[in-house]
Design an enzyme around this catalytic site. Structure first.
Site, mmCIF file in Angstrom:
data_model
loop_
_atom_site.group_PDB
_atom_site.id
_atom_site.type_symbol
_atom_site.label_atom_id
_atom_site.label_comp_id
_atom_site.label_asym_id
_atom_site.label_seq_id
_atom_site.Cartn_x
_atom_site.Cartn_y
_atom_site.Cartn_z
ATOM 1 N N GLU A 127 0.834 -1.199 0.000
ATOM 2 C CA GLU A 127 0.000 0.000 0.000
ATOM 3 C C GLU A 127 0.873 1.255 0.000
ATOM 4 O OE1 GLU A 127 -2.946 2.373 3.117
ATOM 5 O OE2 GLU A 127 -2.302 0.329 3.561
ATOM 6 N N ASP A 170 -1.149 -1.095 5.717
ATOM 7 C CA ASP A 170 -1.079 -0.502 7.052
ATOM 8 C C ASP A 170 -2.098 -1.138 7.992
ATOM 9 O OD1 ASP A 170 0.848 1.187 6.077
ATOM 10 O OD2 ASP A 170 -0.515 2.885 5.782
ATOM 11 N N ASP A 183 -4.447 -0.046 9.770
ATOM 12 C CA ASP A 183 -5.495 0.926 10.069
ATOM 13 C C ASP A 183 -6.704 0.625 9.202
ATOM 14 O OD1 ASP A 183 -4.769 1.757 7.533
ATOM 15 O OD2 ASP A 183 -3.813 3.616 8.192
ATOM 16 N N ASP A 189 -7.912 2.134 6.494
ATOM 17 C CA ASP A 189 -7.633 2.139 5.056
ATOM 18 C C ASP A 189 -6.907 0.864 4.634
ATOM 19 O OD1 ASP A 189 -8.872 4.480 4.447
ATOM 20 O OD2 ASP A 189 -7.079 5.723 4.615
#
Length: 663
Positions: free
Chosen positions: A445, A518, A520, A522
């Site tokens: 990402e 990541d 998180d 997203d």
């Protein structure tokens, strides 16, 4: 390397081990149940449940009850004939002892006792006994209650554990009006070290599935570990697989209310299929043989697909939707948006191994093809079904146009070399190794994380493909839209396999495809989007175990002279408990890690943690993807509300804040 003629006096006949009875199962449990993970644990329960289902298939049982007990054991009861208790004429032991202590001993090898059965290997019940600390078997037959207990016993003489030994012989406990068999067993936690607790949701899903597949069979599930008002669930479906298809499509938009039900028998093959079309772009076909899920398909699916394609093509020509000059539509055109449950009963099914993932009987294909062709032709000839049949054909014609447009786009792209090279210029950092089986592709990402990964990797076998933005949600897009997305085109080109009907696993350039995002929201969304794409358009890539999720650490704990990484909050609390003089760095994203840190924590095969993505329950996987990635908002909201723990403060930062507030 020692010389070829080195002495081998130490190796003689006395060194050869002979594993008798069930001891061989404990030595190599994976040979019998596939794995000693939580999946293998549940396989034990399925083996016993299948015995009850076989009694129902044979017409002797109408009810089954499965209970998960507080002590970790499980029990299965059916109201069938009860396990035989009389003495075997040659071996001179009771039927109970024979079935539960001898491999390849059972009543399912011929067709006299069970015309159709999933437990054909004769190792199920005895293997469960071998991998349990104890097992009790109660047989209620001939107005009498019999019981036998088995235990895994330590032999002080030869310093070994011996599995599944009868304790106390066959007991006659009294008279009874009951009938059937009750088996209770406690899995051995020295064998199932990963997790030896049964998962309530997993068991409930399988029992619901079996109730759908066996119309009218009453199945009760009791979990004594749950809250009192949530302990008991009952499954019974008068509509059988037709109700199952409705259940599978409950979060989709069907094109017709009632599923199409086709049933028949040819020679020794009994076949039934329930079908319902939706407005989706992908197909969902779930098949079973003698109640055993066949996630990898087989000859029964081949027969079904062939018959479906031919019958609808013939009908399309008859109503003029296809002209004489037009080519026949492809099978995938008629299966777009189709949800189908196909179940067949075969007297002597040949599966690939004990886990029964794929049917291989060659005689089943023509039998299923004949049954479905006949029944589907009858359905299409019935005037009252004309409107629905025409709607299906129209959907298939549209699908064919989209598929042809996508094919032309691929051909043009190849001709211009754009799909092969242009999108990847300056994007894919390939590896130098040429052995696909050793090579890894990290789908990363963002450019910053991609930069760290490129610098930190081992260039010999690790390739890096950074994503610039989120790809499309493939669940909501047609094939041509997926191919128009640059991020997906880059992935397709990098892997070299093509997609959908053109997918070719033998062309795979990287045998490990690792999603690295990541930790998180997203990052989780990107993982979900990529997994949806792989599941819908490259399913074999997932099925054969090539897809992984990278597990980067969340924290770096630094002390004077040392540092350690924590991959979750629980591990962080362990590293900091009772310690002083430390600092914590929280990684908000992969881009915050320098190349050396990313290598040693996330990319180095010697130290990294990877989560392998597998396919185990096709119906459940399809359901979850539909809920989480589909168009309907309400099912997604309900799922999130029922599964998310909004009020749970289980992260380290919350604990630290709580501690500071108290102080």
């Amino acid at each position: 390397m020692p010389p070829i003629n080195a002495s081998n006096d130490a190796y003689n006949a006395g060194k050869i081990q002979v594993l008798e009875g069930l001891d061989a199962v404990r030595m190599r449990p994976g040979m019998y149940i596939g794995t000693t993970s939580v999946r293998g644990l549940h396989h034990l329960l399925w083996e016993i449940v299948d015995n009850g289902i076989d009694e129902a298939l044979a017409g002797y049982a109408t009810e089954i009850a499965v209970t998960l007990h507080k002590d970790g054991s499980a029990s299965v009861w059916d109201n069938g004939r009860g396990v035989p208790v009389d003495e075997h004429p040659q071996l001179h032991v009771s039927g109970i002892e024979l079935i539960y202590t001898r491999l390849h001993a059972g009543g399912k090898f011929g067709n006299e006792n069970y015309a159709y059965s999933g437990g054909l290997h004769g190792v199920g019940a005895s293997v469960v006994n071998a991998l349990s600390k104890w097992m009790t078997v109660d047989s209620f037959r001939d107005w009498t209650h019999y019981q036998m207990r088995f235990e895994t016993i330590w032999d002080e003489k030869d310093k070994k554990w011996h599995a599944g030994k009868p304790v106390g012989g066959l007991q006659k406990l009294g008279n009874t009006r009951k009938r059937g068999t009750l088996v209770r067993f406690l899995p051995d936690d020295t064998i199932f070290t990963e997790d030896h607790r049964f998962n309530s949701e997993t068991v409930s899903r399988r029992l619901r599935e079996l109730a759908y597949l066996n119309k009218g069979l009453k199945i009760t599930f009791i979990d004594e570990r749950a809250k009192e008002d949530q302990r008991e669930t009952r499954f019974c479906y008068a509509g059988g697989i037709a109700d199952y298809v409705k259940y599978l499509n409950r979060d989709k938009t069907p094109l017709h209310d009632e599923p199409i039900l086709l049933e028949g028998k040819k020679d020794d093959v009994v076949c039934a299929v329930a079908m319902q079309y939706t407005d989706a772009y992908t197909e969902s076909v779930f098949s079973y043989v003698n109640n055993i899920p066949t996630g990898e398909g087989g000859t029964h699916e081949m027969g079904f697909r062939s018959a479906l394609t031919k019958a609808f093509n013939d009908y399309a020509r008859r109503i003029g939707a296809l002209k004489e000059k037009d080519a026949n539509l492809a099978g995938e055109d008629f299966r777009e948006g189709l949800t189908a449950v196909l179940t067949v009963m075969v007297k002597n099914p040949q599966f690939e191994g004990q886990t029964k993932g794929k049917l291989g009987n060659s005689e089943v294909k023509p039998a299923v093809e004949s049954i479905i062709s006949l029944r589907l032709a009858e359905f299409l000839e019935n005037l009252k079904n004309g409107e629905l049949a025409q709607k299906i054909v129209e959907k298939a014609v549209k699908s064919a146009k989209v598929r042809e447009a996508a094919r032309k786009a691929r051909d043009v792209a190849r001709a211009r070399n754009s799909l092969e090279a242009a999108p990847l210029v300056g994007k894919l950092s390939s590896c130098t190794g040429r052995k696909a089986v050793e090579n890894e592709l990290f789908i990363v990402e963002g450019d910053s994380a991609g930069g760290s990964a490129k610098q930190g990797r081992d260039r010999h076998f690790q390739a890096i493909l950074p994503l610039r933005g989120k790809p499309l949600n493939a669940e909501k897009k047609r094939l041509d839209q997926v191919l128009a997305n640059e991020e997906f085109r880059s992935i397709i080109t990098a892997l070299g396999t093509n997609i959908d009907e053109d997918f070719d696993i033998s062309a795979l350039k990287y045998h490990k495809v690792i999603i690295l995002s990541d930790a998180d929201q997203d990052g989780a969304h990107i993982r979900a989007i990529l997994l949806t794409f792989f599941y819908r358009y490259m399913r074999e890539l997932v099925a054969q175990g090539h897809v992984y999720i990278g597990m980067p650490p969340l924290y770096l704990v630094k002390r004077p002279g040392s540092q350690e990484y924590a991959y979750d909050d629980k591990e962080l609390r362990r590293l900091t408990a009772g310690k002083k003089n430390y600092t914590i760095q929280r990684y908000k994203g992969l881009g915050e890690m320098n190349p050396e840190q990313l290598w040693e924590t996330t990319m180095d095969p010697a130290h990294r943690k990877l989560m392998r993505v597998t396919l185990e329950d096709a119906a459940r996987e399809d359901e979850i993807i539909t809920i989480l990635m589909g168009d309907k908002v309400d099912p997604r909201r309900e799922y999130i509300i029922s599964h998310a723990e909004f009020n749970k403060q289980d992260n380290f930062e919350s604990h630290q804040l709580e501690k500071e507030q108290k102080n």
